[in-house]
Design an enzyme around this catalytic site. Structure first.
Site, short mmCIF file in Angstrom:
data_model
loop_
_atom_site.label_atom_id
_atom_site.label_comp_id
_atom_site.label_asym_id
_atom_site.label_seq_id
_atom_site.Cartn_x
_atom_site.Cartn_y
_atom_site.Cartn_z
N HIS A 46 1.49 0.98 -13.40
CA HIS A 46 2.35 -0.85 -13.84
C HIS A 46 3.90 0.44 -13.78
O HIS A 46 4.34 1.22 -13.97
CB HIS A 46 2.29 -1.52 -14.99
N ASN A 71 -4.71 2.11 -12.92
CA ASN A 71 -3.96 1.46 -12.74
C ASN A 71 -2.32 2.03 -12.72
O ASN A 71 -2.10 2.59 -13.58
CB ASN A 71 -3.75 -0.08 -13.51
N GLY A 96 0.66 -1.20 -0.39
CA GLY A 96 -0.27 0.14 -0.05
C GLY A 96 0.64 1.11 -0.21
O GLY A 96 0.29 2.29 0.46
C1 GRF Z 1 3.63 -1.03 -7.21
O1 GRF Z 1 5.10 -1.33 -7.96
C2 GRF Z 1 2.86 -0.57 -8.15
O2 GRF Z 1 2.77 -0.58 -9.71
C3 GRF Z 1 2.37 -2.29 -9.11
O3 GRF Z 1 2.89 -2.99 -7.50
C4 GRF Z 1 3.25 -2.25 -5.94
C5 GRF Z 1 2.52 -2.46 -4.79
O4 GRF Z 1 3.02 -1.44 -5.01
N1 GRF Z 1 1.45 -2.30 -9.25
P1 GRF Z 1 2.39 -0.77 -3.23
O5 GRF Z 1 1.21 -1.83 -2.44
O6 GRF Z 1 1.73 0.49 -3.68
O7 GRF Z 1 3.01 -0.44 -2.11
#
Ligand code: GRF
Length: 210
Positions: A115, A113, A19
């Site tokens: 990525h 989203n 998160g």
């Molecule tokens: C991030 O690197 C995001 O790009 C990917 O999953 C990861 C999530 O990290 N989809 P967090 O839970 O926000 O720390």
């Protein structure tokens, strides 16, 4: 008589784990300068840290476990919860579920989203490791609109960093997250709000002709 202010758009964040992007987004919503509200944070995994972050920050949270449920059953429960909280738009932040094409088509608002790569390169899982192994000199992250594919929707905003070469896979993943993602995701939401406010196209693909 002055016209009443239009209602501000209501967002939900969906995540599955740590998160950290949600924390960056929550700080932006709390800044008091966003013409939007964070109405709900949903996780699909029990004990996901994202829920603790959100409840400590005072946001409504929901745990809707995906384990042991079919995709359609899980999405039906999510939809009901999102409607109950009058959510307009969704921000996926480390949400380790692929939304069904039916859900994406039926959702009336925007779904974004983030990525950890410069899409369309390096879609899918372990994108930071993919970039490290490919020896790229520039790595990054992309905030994109969600469509029925995996990491295929039109980009809204991306950011990059120069790969130093001494970070290793995990170090590069950390740098992408902290130096790029936490900066661009809040900015992308502001950009989206501007475009929603203007009422024009939200992304270039809408202008494409056959
Ligand atoms: C991030 O690197 C995001 O790009 C990917 O999953 C990861 C999530 O990290 N989809 P967090 O839970 O926000 O720390």
């Amino acid at each position: 008589m002055p016209h009443p202010e239009p209602p501000v758009p209501r967002f939900a964040i969906l995540g599955s784990g740590r998160g950290s992007n949600a924390v960056a987004l929550m700080a932006e919503f709390r800044s008091g300068t966003m013409p939007a509200e964070l109405a709900l944070v949903i996780a699909n995994v029990k004990d996901a840290a994202i829920l603790d972050h959100a409840s400590h920050a005072g946001y409504a949270t929901a745990l809707i476990e995906s384990a042991g449920r079919t995709r359609s059953e899980h999405e039906r429960l999510c939809l009901a919860c999102l409607r109950q909280h009058r959510v307009d738009h969704l921000l996926l932040a480390g949400y380790m579920r692929i939304l069904s094409p039916e859900f994406v088509a039926a959702w009336p608002g925007v779904i974004l989203n983030i990525h950890p790569a410069l899409l369309p390169d390096f879609p899918g899982l372990d994108a930071a490791a993919q970039q490290w192994r490919a020896g790229v000199r520039v790595a990054g992250a992309t905030v994109h609109f969600v469509d029925a594919g995996v990491d295929t929707g039109p980009p809204l905003l991306c950011g990059s960093i120069a790969v130093r070469g001494d970070e290793g896979e995990a170090g590069l993943a950390d740098r992408i997250r902290t130096e790029v993602e936490h900066v661009i995701y809040p900015r992308a939401v502001r950009l989206l709000l501007e475009r929603l406010g203007r009422g024009g196209p939200l992304h270039g693909q809408e202008r494409r002709t056959a």
